[in-house]
Design a protein around this motif. Structure first.
Motif, short mmCIF file in Angstrom:
data_model
loop_
_atom_site.label_atom_id
_atom_site.label_comp_id
_atom_site.label_asym_id
_atom_site.label_seq_id
_atom_site.Cartn_x
_atom_site.Cartn_y
_atom_site.Cartn_z
N LEU A 144 -2.58 4.90 11.24
CA LEU A 144 -2.55 3.99 10.09
C LEU A 144 -1.82 2.70 10.44
CD1 LEU A 144 -2.98 3.26 7.13
CD2 LEU A 144 -0.90 4.56 6.59
N ARG A 160 -10.68 4.09 3.42
CA ARG A 160 -10.82 2.89 2.59
C ARG A 160 -9.94 1.73 3.07
NH1 ARG A 160 -12.95 3.86 -2.47
NH2 ARG A 160 -13.16 1.59 -2.51
N THR A 161 -9.26 1.93 4.18
CA THR A 161 -8.32 0.90 4.65
C THR A 161 -9.03 -0.41 4.98
OG1 THR A 161 -6.92 2.66 5.54
CG2 THR A 161 -6.47 0.42 6.29
N PHE A 193 -1.67 7.14 1.18
CA PHE A 193 -2.91 7.36 1.93
C PHE A 193 -3.20 8.86 2.06
CE2 PHE A 193 -1.84 3.09 3.26
CZ PHE A 193 -3.07 2.47 3.45
N ASN A 225 -5.83 10.01 4.62
CA ASN A 225 -7.21 9.57 4.47
C ASN A 225 -7.25 8.05 4.56
OD1 ASN A 225 -9.79 8.83 3.66
ND2 ASN A 225 -9.91 10.34 2.02
N TYR A 226 -7.74 7.52 5.68
CA TYR A 226 -7.70 6.09 5.95
C TYR A 226 -9.07 5.43 5.83
CZ TYR A 226 -3.52 8.17 8.01
OH TYR A 226 -2.38 8.91 8.20
N ALA A 265 -4.00 4.61 -2.01
CA ALA A 265 -4.79 3.83 -1.07
C ALA A 265 -6.04 4.58 -0.62
CB ALA A 265 -3.93 3.46 0.14
N PHE A 266 -6.01 5.92 -0.67
CA PHE A 266 -7.21 6.64 -0.22
C PHE A 266 -8.39 6.45 -1.18
CE2 PHE A 266 -4.86 10.13 -2.44
CZ PHE A 266 -5.80 10.50 -3.38
N VAL A 318 0.84 -1.19 0.00
CA VAL A 318 0.00 0.00 0.00
C VAL A 318 0.88 1.25 0.00
CG1 VAL A 318 -2.12 -0.91 1.03
CG2 VAL A 318 -0.22 -0.27 2.51
N LEU A 348 2.10 8.40 4.11
CA LEU A 348 1.13 8.01 5.12
C LEU A 348 0.24 9.19 5.48
CD1 LEU A 348 3.84 6.25 5.48
CD2 LEU A 348 2.94 5.72 7.72
#
Length: 211
Positions: free
Chosen positions: A47, A15-16, A9, A12-13, A188-189, A6, A35
């Motif tokens: 995160l 969608r984790t 981000f 913005n987490y 990843a976001f 990954v 991150l």
């Protein structure tokens, strides 16, 4: 070994959890930077606490340099370090080659080259590089068609079985430099990631997780 890869981000987490559900069971996480979105560096712990351990992490160019202290304190820092798991050696370099934007964590090509030379000296076994900056010419194309990755990373690419990178949001995907696999999981976001499988001989396969 089966890793979740990954990157990007940018604080913005949301969608984790989706990423983790799609990834399924993994043996750890390869975290290739950004991150946070220019900090605060304390967000990095939030995160890290969400991701499967062990985690091998490098900072991105949009992370404050102080984030290295957080990564070290959490025992996940691969920046300018190397570590061996099951015969495979992972090398990490965070930040990026210079950008037009003067972001917080940038290194000159000379600095990247010197650090990779140092980290490669005496390294044994199959090698995997975790680099926020992609190699120039591979998974690094921006909308105007220019390639903006690191020349130094490209120079040393043949030393590695795989390079896990990020940084360039517009060019996620998987490509090869000779026999070296290049994986940019995407931002990843937006729910993007990749699964990276590494066998005992260091052979690497990857597949994308789309958001």
């Amino acid at each position: 070994m089966r890793f979740l890869a990954v990157t990007d981000f940018h604080g913005n987490y949301d969608r984790t959890v989706d990423i983790l559900q799609k990834a399924g069971i993994v043996d750890g996480t390869l975290l290739a930077g950004d991150l946070t979105d220019f900090g605060p560096e304390e967000n990095a712990k939030r995160l890290i606490d969400m991701l499967p351990r062990p985690i091998l992490a490098v900072p991105g160019n949009c992370d404050p340099k102080e984030i290295v202290r957080i990564l070290e304190r959490e025992g996940v820092c691969l920046h300018l370090e190397r570590i061996t798991f099951d015969g495979v050696t992972f090398i990490g370099i965070g930040g990026s080659n210079p950008t037009p934007f003067g972001t917080p964590f940038e290194l000159s090509e000379g600095e990247i080259r010197a650090e990779l030379e140092r980290l490669l000296k005496g390294a044994k076994g199959p090698l995997v590089l975790i680099s926020h900056a992609p190699p120039k010419g591979y998974q690094d194309r921006i909308p105007n068609g220019a390639h903006v990755g690191s020349e130094a990373v490209t120079q040393f690419a043949p030393k590695f079985k795989a390079i896990i990178c990020g940084h360039i949001h517009e060019d996620p995907g998987i490509s090869k430099i000779g026999e070296t696999l290049v994986v940019n999981p995407g931002v990843a976001f937006e729910g993007n990631a990749a699964i990276v499988d590494i066998d005992e001989k260091g052979n690497v396969r990857a597949e994308m997780i789309k958001g």
